[in-house]
Design a protein around this motif. Structure first.
Motif, PDB file in Angstrom:
ATOM      1  N   ALA A 194      48.038  51.825  33.894  1.00  0.00           N
ATOM      2  CA  ALA A 194      48.776  51.463  35.090  1.00  0.00           C
ATOM      3  C   ALA A 194      47.744  50.531  35.717  1.00  0.00           C
ATOM      4  CB  ALA A 194      49.173  52.374  36.032  1.00  0.00           C
ATOM      5  N   ALA A 195      46.453  50.792  35.643  1.00  0.00           N
ATOM      6  CA  ALA A 195      45.348  49.643  36.164  1.00  0.00           C
ATOM      7  C   ALA A 195      45.169  48.586  35.372  1.00  0.00           C
ATOM      8  CB  ALA A 195      44.087  50.611  36.124  1.00  0.00           C
ATOM      9  N   GLY A 196      45.538  48.424  34.159  1.00  0.00           N
ATOM     10  CA  GLY A 196      45.600  47.460  33.290  1.00  0.00           C
ATOM     11  C   GLY A 196      46.505  46.345  33.827  1.00  0.00           C
ATOM     12  N   HIS A 197      47.448  46.699  34.292  1.00  0.00           N
ATOM     13  CA  HIS A 197      48.455  45.785  35.077  1.00  0.00           C
ATOM     14  C   HIS A 197      47.867  44.760  36.034  1.00  0.00           C
ATOM     15  CE1 HIS A 197      51.849  48.751  34.024  1.00  0.00           C
ATOM     16  NE2 HIS A 197      51.517  48.132  33.081  1.00  0.00           N
ATOM     17  N   VAL A 198      46.494  45.234  36.472  1.00  0.00           N
ATOM     18  CA  VAL A 198      45.901  44.339  37.347  1.00  0.00           C
ATOM     19  C   VAL A 198      45.304  43.082  36.645  1.00  0.00           C
ATOM     20  CG1 VAL A 198      43.579  44.159  38.567  1.00  0.00           C
ATOM     21  CG2 VAL A 198      45.075  46.376  38.854  1.00  0.00           C
ATOM     22  N   ILE A 199      45.058  43.096  35.246  1.00  0.00           N
ATOM     23  CA  ILE A 199      44.619  42.033  34.449  1.00  0.00           C
ATOM     24  C   ILE A 199      45.895  41.266  34.105  1.00  0.00           C
ATOM     25  CG2 ILE A 199      43.667  41.472  32.148  1.00  0.00           C
ATOM     26  CD1 ILE A 199      42.160  44.357  32.517  1.00  0.00           C
ATOM     27  N   SER A 200      47.013  41.927  34.077  1.00  0.00           N
ATOM     28  CA  SER A 200      48.323  41.125  33.642  1.00  0.00           C
ATOM     29  C   SER A 200      48.648  40.390  34.712  1.00  0.00           C
ATOM     30  CB  SER A 200      49.391  42.248  33.147  1.00  0.00           C
ATOM     31  OG  SER A 200      48.989  42.774  32.217  1.00  0.00           O
ATOM     32  N   ALA A 201      48.718  40.975  36.065  1.00  0.00           N
ATOM     33  CA  ALA A 201      48.867  40.320  37.445  1.00  0.00           C
ATOM     34  C   ALA A 201      48.025  39.154  37.301  1.00  0.00           C
ATOM     35  CB  ALA A 201      48.602  41.201  38.514  1.00  0.00           C
ATOM     36  N   TYR A 202      46.903  39.091  37.251  1.00  0.00           N
ATOM     37  CA  TYR A 202      46.068  37.838  37.387  1.00  0.00           C
ATOM     38  C   TYR A 202      46.486  36.791  36.235  1.00  0.00           C
ATOM     39  CZ  TYR A 202      42.001  34.831  37.615  1.00  0.00           C
ATOM     40  OH  TYR A 202      41.279  33.707  37.832  1.00  0.00           O
ATOM     41  N   ALA A 203      46.677  37.349  35.085  1.00  0.00           N
ATOM     42  CA  ALA A 203      47.036  36.311  34.066  1.00  0.00           C
ATOM     43  C   ALA A 203      48.471  35.571  34.365  1.00  0.00           C
ATOM     44  CB  ALA A 203      47.293  36.877  32.692  1.00  0.00           C
ATOM     45  N   PHE A 238      37.417  38.347  34.099  1.00  0.00           N
ATOM     46  CA  PHE A 238      37.090  39.379  33.111  1.00  0.00           C
ATOM     47  C   PHE A 238      36.454  40.478  33.483  1.00  0.00           C
ATOM     48  CE2 PHE A 238      36.666  35.080  30.719  1.00  0.00           C
ATOM     49  CZ  PHE A 238      37.451  35.253  29.627  1.00  0.00           C
ATOM     50  N   VAL A 239      36.207  40.533  34.895  1.00  0.00           N
ATOM     51  CA  VAL A 239      35.353  41.929  35.345  1.00  0.00           C
ATOM     52  C   VAL A 239      36.252  43.223  35.415  1.00  0.00           C
ATOM     53  CG1 VAL A 239      35.984  41.496  37.628  1.00  0.00           C
ATOM     54  CG2 VAL A 239      33.600  42.511  37.013  1.00  0.00           C
ATOM     55  N   ALA A 240      37.604  42.586  35.633  1.00  0.00           N
ATOM     56  CA  ALA A 240      38.290  43.813  35.776  1.00  0.00           C
ATOM     57  C   ALA A 240      38.440  44.884  34.396  1.00  0.00           C
ATOM     58  CB  ALA A 240      39.855  43.781  36.228  1.00  0.00           C
ATOM     59  N   MET A 241      38.449  44.095  33.275  1.00  0.00           N
ATOM     60  CA  MET A 241      38.504  44.801  32.000  1.00  0.00           C
ATOM     61  C   MET A 241      37.405  45.888  32.186  1.00  0.00           C
ATOM     62  SD  MET A 241      39.073  41.534  29.394  1.00  0.00           S
ATOM     63  CE  MET A 241      40.308  40.279  29.826  1.00  0.00           C
ATOM     64  N   GLY A 242      36.245  45.783  32.484  1.00  0.00           N
ATOM     65  CA  GLY A 242      35.045  46.874  32.310  1.00  0.00           C
ATOM     66  C   GLY A 242      35.340  47.665  33.687  1.00  0.00           C
ATOM     67  N   LEU A 243      36.128  47.517  34.420  1.00  0.00           N
ATOM     68  CA  LEU A 243      35.959  48.569  35.569  1.00  0.00           C
ATOM     69  C   LEU A 243      37.479  49.118  35.720  1.00  0.00           C
ATOM     70  CD1 LEU A 243      34.483  46.322  38.395  1.00  0.00           C
ATOM     71  CD2 LEU A 243      33.282  48.144  37.022  1.00  0.00           C
ATOM     72  N   LEU A 244      38.301  49.199  34.840  1.00  0.00           N
ATOM     73  CA  LEU A 244      39.501  49.874  34.617  1.00  0.00           C
ATOM     74  C   LEU A 244      39.401  51.309  35.307  1.00  0.00           C
ATOM     75  CD1 LEU A 244      41.725  48.304  31.864  1.00  0.00           C
ATOM     76  CD2 LEU A 244      41.959  47.736  34.370  1.00  0.00           C
ATOM     77  N   PRO A 245      38.571  52.053  34.340  1.00  0.00           N
ATOM     78  CA  PRO A 245      38.602  53.414  34.954  1.00  0.00           C
ATOM     79  C   PRO A 245      38.322  53.768  36.506  1.00  0.00           C
ATOM     80  CG  PRO A 245      37.443  53.187  32.759  1.00  0.00           C
ATOM     81  CD  PRO A 245      37.694  51.799  33.284  1.00  0.00           C
ATOM     82  N   ASP A 246      37.308  52.584  36.940  1.00  0.00           N
ATOM     83  CA  ASP A 246      36.905  52.932  38.315  1.00  0.00           C
ATOM     84  C   ASP A 246      37.988  52.656  39.187  1.00  0.00           C
ATOM     85  OD1 ASP A 246      33.711  53.044  37.933  1.00  0.00           O
ATOM     86  OD2 ASP A 246      34.301  51.564  36.501  1.00  0.00           O
ATOM     87  N   ILE A 247      38.991  51.363  38.876  1.00  0.00           N
ATOM     88  CA  ILE A 247      40.046  51.398  39.789  1.00  0.00           C
ATOM     89  C   ILE A 247      41.143  52.342  39.412  1.00  0.00           C
ATOM     90  CG2 ILE A 247      41.823  49.578  39.837  1.00  0.00           C
ATOM     91  CD1 ILE A 247      39.995  47.497  38.530  1.00  0.00           C
ATOM     92  N   ALA A 248      41.336  52.769  38.425  1.00  0.00           N
ATOM     93  CA  ALA A 248      42.364  53.751  38.148  1.00  0.00           C
ATOM     94  C   ALA A 248      41.852  54.978  39.132  1.00  0.00           C
ATOM     95  CB  ALA A 248      42.485  54.132  36.780  1.00  0.00           C
ATOM     96  N   ASN A 249      40.776  55.340  39.048  1.00  0.00           N
ATOM     97  CA  ASN A 249      40.304  56.682  39.768  1.00  0.00           C
ATOM     98  C   ASN A 249      40.195  56.256  41.191  1.00  0.00           C
ATOM     99  OD1 ASN A 249      39.892  58.198  37.515  1.00  0.00           O
ATOM    100  ND2 ASN A 249      37.623  57.615  37.278  1.00  0.00           N
ATOM    101  N   GLY A 250      39.864  55.274  41.521  1.00  0.00           N
ATOM    102  CA  GLY A 250      40.087  54.638  43.006  1.00  0.00           C
ATOM    103  C   GLY A 250      41.192  54.837  43.846  1.00  0.00           C
ATOM    104  N   LEU A 251      42.387  54.296  43.113  1.00  0.00           N
ATOM    105  CA  LEU A 251      43.569  54.103  43.590  1.00  0.00           C
ATOM    106  C   LEU A 251      44.406  55.137  43.188  1.00  0.00           C
ATOM    107  CD1 LEU A 251      44.068  50.618  43.058  1.00  0.00           C
ATOM    108  CD2 LEU A 251      43.456  51.565  45.094  1.00  0.00           C
ATOM    109  N   GLY A 252      44.017  56.161  42.476  1.00  0.00           N
ATOM    110  CA  GLY A 252      44.919  57.190  41.992  1.00  0.00           C
ATOM    111  C   GLY A 252      46.094  56.892  41.154  1.00  0.00           C
ATOM    112  N   VAL A 253      45.701  56.198  40.256  1.00  0.00           N
ATOM    113  CA  VAL A 253      46.694  55.566  39.071  1.00  0.00           C
ATOM    114  C   VAL A 253      46.047  55.891  37.613  1.00  0.00           C
ATOM    115  CG1 VAL A 253      47.906  53.851  40.571  1.00  0.00           C
ATOM    116  CG2 VAL A 253      45.941  53.299  39.067  1.00  0.00           C
ATOM    117  N   SER A 254      47.117  55.845  36.636  1.00  0.00           N
ATOM    118  CA  SER A 254      46.412  56.030  35.336  1.00  0.00           C
ATOM    119  C   SER A 254      45.648  54.514  34.815  1.00  0.00           C
ATOM    120  CB  SER A 254      47.560  56.312  34.188  1.00  0.00           C
ATOM    121  OG  SER A 254      48.508  54.989  34.088  1.00  0.00           O
ATOM    122  N   GLU A 255      44.970  54.910  33.843  1.00  0.00           N
ATOM    123  CA  GLU A 255      44.270  53.568  33.416  1.00  0.00           C
ATOM    124  C   GLU A 255      45.220  52.730  32.588  1.00  0.00           C
ATOM    125  OE1 GLU A 255      40.488  52.551  30.375  1.00  0.00           O
ATOM    126  OE2 GLU A 255      40.678  54.635  31.326  1.00  0.00           O
TER     127      GLU A 255
END
Length: 428
Positions: free
Chosen positions: A60-69, A41-58
């Motif tokens: 797109a960062a949401g696919h991090v959650i989908s990949a885990y599922a 669940f932690v990635a749900m609250g950090l999507l903006p941070d992940i997006a900014n850190g890796l230079g992708v859109s939010e």
């Protein structure tokens, strides 16, 4: 405690661990669940941070959650079947090691693509760990406390929503999103250590199976119906949870700074519901499923109105977390009952089903919002999903009763035939 097994060579009696050893083992398993729940669940609250850190859109960062599922859905049946002959203790240690390495890879991922791959890898052991842990805990605690044992293991995941996720989110926002996964790695190491020292070395009273035996679960209609209950009914809770931030701010009028409080209230409901669901299921699995899913449908319907006020929204949100979480131990126990000799695969598939329910709820909630029905609509849609889950459960129960009646009639007919054949007057 002595446990008797029926094997081909005759009954075998083994001595189960004493109560202290059993409880330490369950605590170790729950620690593993705590780590898994935190990373889920932690990635749900950090999507903006992940997006900014890796230079992708939010998005797109949401696919991090989908990949885990996706890792959970793929890994649960695959690992459960392939490792059917593996000793349960070794398997649990291996699964927790893979989980820890997956989160270490997530923390160190240099690019967006490698993070996606790392999250998929970290999700692979999720379902198999909970499935095997549930079986081990149920055997350790005895047949009268099966569902409670499952609930204690699952409590690690629910407590993670109250403590682990907020802590990791705060750490991620303060020191960067990678530090959140670093915390999960630390929890994984602690859980791995606890499993090594507290899990009994000889779990001989939990017999291993074979890949083919485990795959027989997929031939049982009742297994598929139980999984369908989770895929549909459990989705009702996530139809609301996925969009809870906007619902609480835009509909309930809660300040954004207090949204973590709402998430914590929801998490407390999950903790309470999980433990209550285990107690109910030890009395009657079917009754527990009807009560928990009926309550979930009711509180979701009430949330449509209650969400317009922050205080009533918080109260009902607790109820949603409690009733939704109460479904899990009962459903896990139901799958263990209907799977017969393929319990490991069925128990692992439960978590695939619940993750599909997660995706189903998010999809349905998003559809009704996109249709212009507002942010109270997901709760109404979720109530209907819970009712649909009850309908599937009813079909399962009726089918089981019909099968039992048919088998009873067949046995009675066979007994009558044998009795007639044994009558001397028939032979004259």
């Amino acid at each position: 405690m002595t446990v008797t097994l029926d094997r081909a060579s005759g009954p075998v009696s083994v001595v189960a661990p004493d109560p202290v050893v059993r409880w330490l083992a369950v605590v170790a398993l729950a620690l593993g669940g705590f780590g898994i729940g935190t990373t889920e669940f932690v990635a749900m609250g950090l999507l903006p941070d992940i997006a900014n850190g890796l230079g992708v859109s939010e998005p797109a960062a949401g696919h991090v959650i989908s990949a885990y599922a996706l890792g959970v859905v793929v890994g649960a049946p695959l690992i459960a079947a392939v490792t059917a002959r593996m000793a349960r203790r070794k398997l649990l240690l291996a699964l927790m090691a893979v989980f820890t390495l997956g989160n270490l890879a997530s923390m160190l991922a240099p690019t967006y693509e490698t993070l996606i791959a790392a999250r998929f890898f970290a999700g692979l052991p999720h379902g198999a760990f909970f499935g095997v842990a549930a079986l081990v805990a149920a055997h350790l605690m005895g047949p009268q406390n099966r569902a409670k044992a499952v609930a204690h293991v699952m409590s690690g995941l629910t407590i993670a929503t109250v403590l682990g996720v907020p802590m990791a989110s705060w750490l991620g926002q303060s020191l960067g999103w990678r530090s959140a996964f670093g915390l999960v790695v630390a929890v994984g190491v602690v859980a791995l250590t606890a499993l090594w020292f507290w899990l009994p070395f000889q779990l001989r009273f939990i017999p291993s199976t074979s890949p083919l035996a485990e795959l027989t679960a997929l031939r049982r209609v009742q297994v598929w119906l139980a999984l369908l209950v989770g895929m549909i009914g459990f989705g009702g809770m996530f139809a609301v949870y996925t969009y809870i931030t906007t619902t609480m701010t835009d509909v309930a009028g809660m300040p954004r700074a207090l949204v973590p409080v709402a998430l914590m209230v929801f998490g407390l409901g999950m903790v309470a519901g999980n433990l209550l669901g285990g107690r109910l299921a030890d009395g009657s699995v079917i009754r527990a499923l009807y009560l928990s899913m009926g309550a979930l449908s009711a509180v979701l319907a009430v949330f449509v109105v209650a969400s317009h006020n922050p205080w009533t929204a918080l109260v009902v949100l607790f109820g949603i977390g409690a009733s939704g979480s109460a479904v899990a131990p009962a459903l896990q126990t139901r799958l263990m009952d209907v799977a017969h000799d393929a319990q490991t695969l069925a128990a692992a598939l439960n978590h695939s089903a619940l993750n599909i329910g997660n995706a189903t709820g998010a999809l349905v909630g998003g559809m009704v919002i996109a249709a212009g029905l507002g942010y109270t609509a997901p709760a109404a849609a979720g109530a209907l999903l819970a009712l649909a889950g009850i309908a599937v459960l009813t079909v399962s129960v009726l089918l089981q009763k019909r099968t039992a009646k048919r088998n009873y009639s067949r046995v009675r007919s066979t007994s009558r035939t044998l009795a007639i054949s044994a009558d001397p007057r028939v032979l004259e």
